[in-house]
Design a protein around this motif. Structure first.
Motif, short mmCIF file in Angstrom:
data_model
loop_
_atom_site.label_atom_id
_atom_site.label_comp_id
_atom_site.label_asym_id
_atom_site.label_seq_id
_atom_site.Cartn_x
_atom_site.Cartn_y
_atom_site.Cartn_z
N THR A 73 0.94 1.97 22.18
CA THR A 73 2.11 1.10 22.40
C THR A 73 2.20 0.06 21.30
O THR A 73 3.28 -0.18 20.74
CB THR A 73 2.01 0.41 23.77
OG1 THR A 73 1.94 1.42 24.78
CG2 THR A 73 3.20 -0.49 24.03
N PHE A 74 1.08 -0.57 20.96
CA PHE A 74 1.06 -1.60 19.92
C PHE A 74 1.46 -1.02 18.57
O PHE A 74 2.29 -1.59 17.85
CB PHE A 74 -0.34 -2.23 19.85
CG PHE A 74 -0.46 -3.25 18.76
CD1 PHE A 74 0.08 -4.51 18.90
CD2 PHE A 74 -1.11 -2.94 17.58
CE1 PHE A 74 -0.03 -5.46 17.90
CE2 PHE A 74 -1.22 -3.88 16.56
CZ PHE A 74 -0.68 -5.14 16.72
N ILE A 75 0.88 0.12 18.21
CA ILE A 75 1.19 0.74 16.92
C ILE A 75 2.67 1.15 16.87
O ILE A 75 3.33 0.96 15.84
CB ILE A 75 0.26 1.94 16.66
CG1 ILE A 75 -1.16 1.43 16.41
CG2 ILE A 75 0.75 2.80 15.50
CD1 ILE A 75 -2.23 2.50 16.42
N ARG A 76 3.19 1.67 17.94
CA ARG A 76 4.61 2.05 17.99
C ARG A 76 5.50 0.82 17.81
O ARG A 76 6.47 0.84 17.06
CB ARG A 76 4.93 2.74 19.32
CG ARG A 76 6.34 3.29 19.39
CD ARG A 76 6.65 3.99 20.71
NE ARG A 76 5.61 4.90 21.16
CZ ARG A 76 4.87 4.73 22.26
NH1 ARG A 76 5.08 3.70 23.04
NH2 ARG A 76 3.95 5.60 22.59
N ARG A 81 9.11 -2.23 14.33
CA ARG A 81 9.51 -3.47 13.66
C ARG A 81 9.53 -3.30 12.15
O ARG A 81 10.44 -3.77 11.47
CB ARG A 81 8.57 -4.62 14.04
CG ARG A 81 9.00 -5.33 15.31
CD ARG A 81 8.22 -6.61 15.50
NE ARG A 81 7.16 -6.32 16.46
CZ ARG A 81 5.95 -6.82 16.45
NH1 ARG A 81 5.59 -7.66 15.53
NH2 ARG A 81 5.08 -6.50 17.36
N THR A 82 8.54 -2.60 11.61
CA THR A 82 8.48 -2.37 10.17
C THR A 82 9.64 -1.50 9.71
O THR A 82 10.28 -1.79 8.69
CB THR A 82 7.13 -1.71 9.80
OG1 THR A 82 6.07 -2.54 10.26
CG2 THR A 82 7.01 -1.48 8.31
N ILE A 83 9.93 -0.45 10.45
CA ILE A 83 11.05 0.44 10.11
C ILE A 83 12.36 -0.33 10.17
O ILE A 83 13.21 -0.22 9.27
CB ILE A 83 11.08 1.66 11.04
CG1 ILE A 83 9.91 2.59 10.70
CG2 ILE A 83 12.40 2.41 10.94
CD1 ILE A 83 9.66 3.68 11.73
N ASN A 84 12.55 -1.13 11.21
CA ASN A 84 13.78 -1.92 11.33
C ASN A 84 13.94 -2.90 10.18
O ASN A 84 15.03 -3.05 9.63
CB ASN A 84 13.83 -2.64 12.67
CG ASN A 84 14.03 -1.70 13.83
OD1 ASN A 84 14.50 -0.58 13.67
ND2 ASN A 84 13.65 -2.14 15.02
#
Length: 137
Positions: A73-76, A81-84
């Motif tokens: 969940t944390f990695i997702r 957030r990084t992708i956005n």
């Protein structure tokens, strides 16, 4: 609040922010009569809340499986957030390029490329590779 998975994460603008340590659900605007379990379950499915037994009674295997789910969940969340952020930067860069080139501005011309003499390979000579001199060795 803690039994429902929430930890207090205040900020200057939101002093009553609480975040689930497991599913990372963040809630603000708590009212005195809000039930943390109810608020949590109606907004997101959280494996911590779905535990079939009390957290203290978990076996090591159950705990590790729960921790694996929490890490996923944390990695997702971090990945999203990084992708956005990347997509926002791409859109902003695209808009700057459209504004720049759409305004009639042009980039400076690149320097002219000198043509190699006929029969000569780029970077070499027509007679083939030369032997190194003693000063080049």
């Amino acid at each position: 609040m803690a039994k429902a998975g929430f930890i207090h994460c205040p900020s200057a603008s939101e002093p009553d922010t609480a975040k689930c340590f497991f599913c990372l659900l963040e809630l603000v605007g708590w009212e005195p009569n809000d039930d943390p379990w109810e608020e949590h379950t109606k907004r997101r499915t959280c494996d911590f809340l779905a535990l079939p037994k009390h957290f203290d009674d978990l076996t090591m295997e159950e705990y590790y499986m729960l921790e694996l789910t929490r890490l996923k969940t944390f990695i997702r969340e971090v990945g999203n957030r990084t992708i956005n952020a990347f997509e926002e930067e791409v859109a902003a860069t695209r808009q700057r390029l459209v504004n720049y080139f759409g305004s009639g501005a042009s980039l400076p011309a690149p320097p002219p490329v000198e043509d190699e003499p006929a029969g000569q390979e780029p970077g070499g000579s027509a007679s083939g590779p030369k032997e190194p001199t003693t000063s080049e060795l």
